[in-house]
Design a protein around this motif. Structure first.
Motif, PDB file in Angstrom:
ATOM      1  N   UNK A   4       2.569 -17.821  -2.701  1.00  0.00           N
ATOM      2  CA  UNK A   4       3.573 -18.798  -2.262  1.00  0.00           C
ATOM      3  C   UNK A   4       4.956 -18.564  -2.877  1.00  0.00           C
ATOM      4  N   UNK A   5       5.071 -18.297  -4.180  1.00  0.00           N
ATOM      5  CA  UNK A   5       6.415 -18.066  -4.727  1.00  0.00           C
ATOM      6  C   UNK A   5       7.149 -16.907  -4.039  1.00  0.00           C
ATOM      7  N   UNK A   6       6.430 -15.854  -3.734  1.00  0.00           N
ATOM      8  CA  UNK A   6       7.047 -14.733  -3.033  1.00  0.00           C
ATOM      9  C   UNK A   6       7.417 -15.078  -1.606  1.00  0.00           C
ATOM     10  N   UNK A   7       6.580 -15.865  -0.960  1.00  0.00           N
ATOM     11  CA  UNK A   7       6.875 -16.272   0.417  1.00  0.00           C
ATOM     12  C   UNK A   7       8.129 -17.139   0.483  1.00  0.00           C
ATOM     13  N   UNK A   8       8.327 -17.958  -0.530  1.00  0.00           N
ATOM     14  CA  UNK A   8       9.510 -18.819  -0.551  1.00  0.00           C
ATOM     15  C   UNK A   8      10.798 -18.003  -0.710  1.00  0.00           C
ATOM     16  N   UNK A   9      10.693 -16.844  -1.332  1.00  0.00           N
ATOM     17  CA  UNK A   9      11.864 -15.971  -1.511  1.00  0.00           C
ATOM     18  C   UNK A   9      12.088 -15.051  -0.314  1.00  0.00           C
ATOM     19  N   UNK A  10      11.085 -14.886   0.502  1.00  0.00           N
ATOM     20  CA  UNK A  10      11.146 -13.909   1.587  1.00  0.00           C
ATOM     21  C   UNK A  10      12.272 -14.151   2.589  1.00  0.00           C
ATOM     22  N   UNK A  11      12.514 -15.373   3.068  1.00  0.00           N
ATOM     23  CA  UNK A  11      13.612 -15.560   4.028  1.00  0.00           C
ATOM     24  C   UNK A  11      14.970 -15.105   3.482  1.00  0.00           C
ATOM     25  N   UNK A  12      15.240 -15.466   2.241  1.00  0.00           N
ATOM     26  CA  UNK A  12      16.509 -15.052   1.634  1.00  0.00           C
ATOM     27  C   UNK A  12      16.557 -13.532   1.486  1.00  0.00           C
ATOM     28  N   UNK A  13      15.451 -12.944   1.113  1.00  0.00           N
ATOM     29  CA  UNK A  13      15.369 -11.497   0.945  1.00  0.00           C
ATOM     30  C   UNK A  13      15.555 -10.777   2.274  1.00  0.00           C
ATOM     31  N   UNK A  14      14.924 -11.279   3.330  1.00  0.00           N
ATOM     32  CA  UNK A  14      15.029 -10.649   4.648  1.00  0.00           C
ATOM     33  C   UNK A  14      16.423 -10.796   5.261  1.00  0.00           C
ATOM     34  N   UNK A  15      17.144 -11.845   4.853  1.00  0.00           N
ATOM     35  CA  UNK A  15      18.502 -12.029   5.376  1.00  0.00           C
ATOM     36  C   UNK A  15      19.544 -11.274   4.565  1.00  0.00           C
ATOM     37  N   UNK A  16      19.076 -10.466   3.606  1.00  0.00           N
ATOM     38  CA  UNK A  16      19.984  -9.636   2.830  1.00  0.00           C
ATOM     39  C   UNK A  16      20.450 -10.251   1.532  1.00  0.00           C
ATOM     40  N   UNK A  17      19.938 -11.405   1.203  1.00  0.00           N
ATOM     41  CA  UNK A  17      20.342 -12.072  -0.032  1.00  0.00           C
ATOM     42  C   UNK A  17      19.664 -11.475  -1.252  1.00  0.00           C
ATOM     43  N   UNK A  18      20.155 -11.855  -2.399  1.00  0.00           N
ATOM     44  CA  UNK A  18      19.605 -11.396  -3.675  1.00  0.00           C
ATOM     45  C   UNK A  18      18.576 -12.412  -4.177  1.00  0.00           C
ATOM     46  N   UNK A  19      17.452 -11.906  -4.635  1.00  0.00           N
ATOM     47  CA  UNK A  19      16.436 -12.753  -5.254  1.00  0.00           C
ATOM     48  C   UNK A  19      15.972 -12.085  -6.539  1.00  0.00           C
ATOM     49  N   UNK A  20      15.449 -12.903  -7.430  1.00  0.00           N
ATOM     50  CA  UNK A  20      14.878 -12.387  -8.658  1.00  0.00           C
ATOM     51  C   UNK A  20      13.561 -11.691  -8.329  1.00  0.00           C
ATOM     52  N   UNK A  21      13.365 -10.493  -8.778  1.00  0.00           N
ATOM     53  CA  UNK A  21      12.149  -9.700  -8.566  1.00  0.00           C
ATOM     54  C   UNK A  21      11.813  -9.538  -7.081  1.00  0.00           C
ATOM     55  N   UNK A  22      12.649  -8.837  -6.327  1.00  0.00           N
ATOM     56  CA  UNK A  22      12.383  -8.667  -4.892  1.00  0.00           C
ATOM     57  C   UNK A  22      11.098  -7.890  -4.614  1.00  0.00           C
ATOM     58  N   UNK A  23      10.743  -6.983  -5.509  1.00  0.00           N
ATOM     59  CA  UNK A  23       9.501  -6.234  -5.319  1.00  0.00           C
ATOM     60  C   UNK A  23       8.292  -7.160  -5.414  1.00  0.00           C
ATOM     61  N   UNK A  24       8.325  -8.102  -6.342  1.00  0.00           N
ATOM     62  CA  UNK A  24       7.224  -9.060  -6.477  1.00  0.00           C
ATOM     63  C   UNK A  24       7.112  -9.933  -5.233  1.00  0.00           C
ATOM     64  N   UNK A  25       8.245 -10.334  -4.670  1.00  0.00           N
ATOM     65  CA  UNK A  25       8.224 -11.156  -3.457  1.00  0.00           C
ATOM     66  C   UNK A  25       7.579 -10.386  -2.303  1.00  0.00           C
ATOM     67  N   UNK A  26       7.904  -9.116  -2.185  1.00  0.00           N
ATOM     68  CA  UNK A  26       7.314  -8.306  -1.100  1.00  0.00           C
ATOM     69  C   UNK A  26       5.818  -8.094  -1.306  1.00  0.00           C
TER      70      UNK A  26
END
Length: 149
Positions: free
Chosen positions: A89-111
């Motif tokens: 769930x924590x990674x899924x919550x970061x996914x929209x921001x990551x897919x839209x090109x935004x910066x997230x903490x630990x993008x590899x973990x989110x993927x």
């Protein structure tokens, strides 16, 4: 499945368990050994979390083949699958921001968590459906046995 004995589809469950287990272990091996595939720069021990779930599910696939251990093994596997779903769930919550090109903490973990979710959710849904169908089959068999008496 409903018209069959509850244990006739054990091989199907075991096969799905082995496939899910293998996929989770491969995910971990790829994420740990080639972090750049997931946008990471360094190896992190956390990338091995899906393999722990995969090992639990894989070992459980051996247990479901045994009549004595089937119930416990199947429940352990489902618990691992549910843990994978909620752990992602924590990674899924970061996914929209990551897919839209935004910066997230630990993008590899989110993927990695997103892929783990994609692997664990269908496994968990299948396993729950298997439990429900087998419970119905058990009740139907008991009713048929009682009707013969």
């Amino acid at each position: 499945m409903a018209g069959k004995k509850w244990n006739e589809n054990v091989e199907l469950l075991a096969t799905v368990m082995v496939a899910t287990s293998s996929a989770l272990i491969l995910l971990s091996l790829a994420a740990y050994n080639k972090p750049e595939l997931f946008g990471g720069k360094n190896k992190h021990v956390h990338a091995l979390i899906p393999s722990a779930l995969g090992v639990l599910i894989g070992l459980s696939s051996l247990g479901v083949r045994s009549e004595k251990a089937r119930k416990a093994a199947a429940h352990i596997a489902v618990l691992a699958g549910v843990s994978g779903v909620f752990g992602a769930v924590p990674g899924l919550l970061k996914l929209p921001k990551l897919l839209s090109g935004g910066e997230v903490d630990k993008p590899d973990a989110a993927r990695i968590q997103a892929v783990m979710f994609v692997l664990c959710l269908p496994f968990t849904a299948f396993s729950i459906a298997w439990f429900v169908a087998n419970k119905k089959a058990q009740k139907a068999a008991a009713a048929a046995k009682a009707a013969k008496k």
